[in-house]
Scaffold this motif. Structure first.
Motif, PDB file in Angstrom:
ATOM      1  N   CYS A  21     -89.413  57.711 -66.557  1.00  0.00           N
ATOM      2  CA  CYS A  21     -88.827  56.442 -66.120  1.00  0.00           C
ATOM      3  C   CYS A  21     -87.319  56.643 -66.098  1.00  0.00           C
ATOM      4  O   CYS A  21     -86.725  57.037 -67.106  1.00  0.00           O
ATOM      5  CB  CYS A  21     -89.187  55.317 -67.083  1.00  0.00           C
ATOM      6  SG  CYS A  21     -88.316  53.775 -66.705  1.00  0.00           S
ATOM      7  N   SER A  23     -85.074  54.390 -65.888  1.00  0.00           N
ATOM      8  CA  SER A  23     -84.366  53.312 -66.585  1.00  0.00           C
ATOM      9  C   SER A  23     -84.281  53.552 -68.086  1.00  0.00           C
ATOM     10  O   SER A  23     -83.211  53.498 -68.672  1.00  0.00           O
ATOM     11  CB  SER A  23     -85.041  51.966 -66.316  1.00  0.00           C
ATOM     12  OG  SER A  23     -84.954  51.651 -64.952  1.00  0.00           O
ATOM     13  N   CYS A  24     -85.432  53.824 -68.729  1.00  0.00           N
ATOM     14  CA  CYS A  24     -85.443  53.991 -70.188  1.00  0.00           C
ATOM     15  C   CYS A  24     -85.663  55.441 -70.626  1.00  0.00           C
ATOM     16  O   CYS A  24     -85.681  55.721 -71.816  1.00  0.00           O
ATOM     17  CB  CYS A  24     -86.492  53.077 -70.811  1.00  0.00           C
ATOM     18  SG  CYS A  24     -88.201  53.513 -70.421  1.00  0.00           S
ATOM     19  N   CYS A  35     -93.136  51.048 -65.304  1.00  0.00           N
ATOM     20  CA  CYS A  35     -93.038  51.624 -66.642  1.00  0.00           C
ATOM     21  C   CYS A  35     -93.632  50.658 -67.674  1.00  0.00           C
ATOM     22  O   CYS A  35     -93.227  49.493 -67.739  1.00  0.00           O
ATOM     23  CB  CYS A  35     -91.576  51.903 -66.972  1.00  0.00           C
ATOM     24  SG  CYS A  35     -91.306  52.497 -68.650  1.00  0.00           S
ATOM     25  N   CYS A  38     -90.525  49.493 -70.240  1.00  0.00           N
ATOM     26  CA  CYS A  38     -89.441  48.580 -69.869  1.00  0.00           C
ATOM     27  C   CYS A  38     -89.728  47.735 -68.635  1.00  0.00           C
ATOM     28  O   CYS A  38     -88.969  46.828 -68.323  1.00  0.00           O
ATOM     29  CB  CYS A  38     -88.147  49.370 -69.659  1.00  0.00           C
ATOM     30  SG  CYS A  38     -88.142  50.418 -68.195  1.00  0.00           S
ATOM     31  N   SER A  40     -89.677  48.757 -65.478  1.00  0.00           N
ATOM     32  CA  SER A  40     -88.993  49.258 -64.288  1.00  0.00           C
ATOM     33  C   SER A  40     -89.986  49.873 -63.310  1.00  0.00           C
ATOM     34  O   SER A  40     -91.016  50.413 -63.703  1.00  0.00           O
ATOM     35  CB  SER A  40     -87.955  50.304 -64.697  1.00  0.00           C
ATOM     36  OG  SER A  40     -87.434  50.952 -63.564  1.00  0.00           O
ATOM     37  N   ASP A  42     -89.076  52.381 -61.396  1.00  0.00           N
ATOM     38  CA  ASP A  42     -88.432  53.644 -61.062  1.00  0.00           C
ATOM     39  C   ASP A  42     -89.003  54.796 -61.885  1.00  0.00           C
ATOM     40  O   ASP A  42     -88.290  55.466 -62.629  1.00  0.00           O
ATOM     41  CB  ASP A  42     -86.929  53.523 -61.279  1.00  0.00           C
ATOM     42  CG  ASP A  42     -86.130  54.395 -60.332  1.00  0.00           C
ATOM     43  OD1 ASP A  42     -86.752  55.064 -59.489  1.00  0.00           O
ATOM     44  OD2 ASP A  42     -84.901  54.396 -60.432  1.00  0.00           O
TER      45      ASP A  42
END
Length: 51
Positions: A21, A23-24, A35, A38, A40, A42
């Motif tokens: 991920c 983001s995290c 994800c 989190c 997300s 992405d």
């Protein structure tokens, strides 16, 4: 490298957790659309990110 030449541990694709991920930065062994940590959207394959 073909599909059948990789081992089941995923070593040809970044270890046993080839998805990340962005983001995290949590790593996964399967690709999620979102994800689970989190939320997300992405989540990418490590080889797309670490070039």
């Amino acid at each position: 490298m073909g599909v059948f030449s990789r081992d089941r541990s995923g070593s040809a694709a970044g270890g046993s957790r080839p998805y990340i991920c962005l983001s995290c930065e949590t790593r996964f062994s399967v690709q999620y659309h979102a994800c689970p940590e989190c939320g997300s959207y992405d989540v990418r394959h490590v080889k797309w990110v670490e070039a």
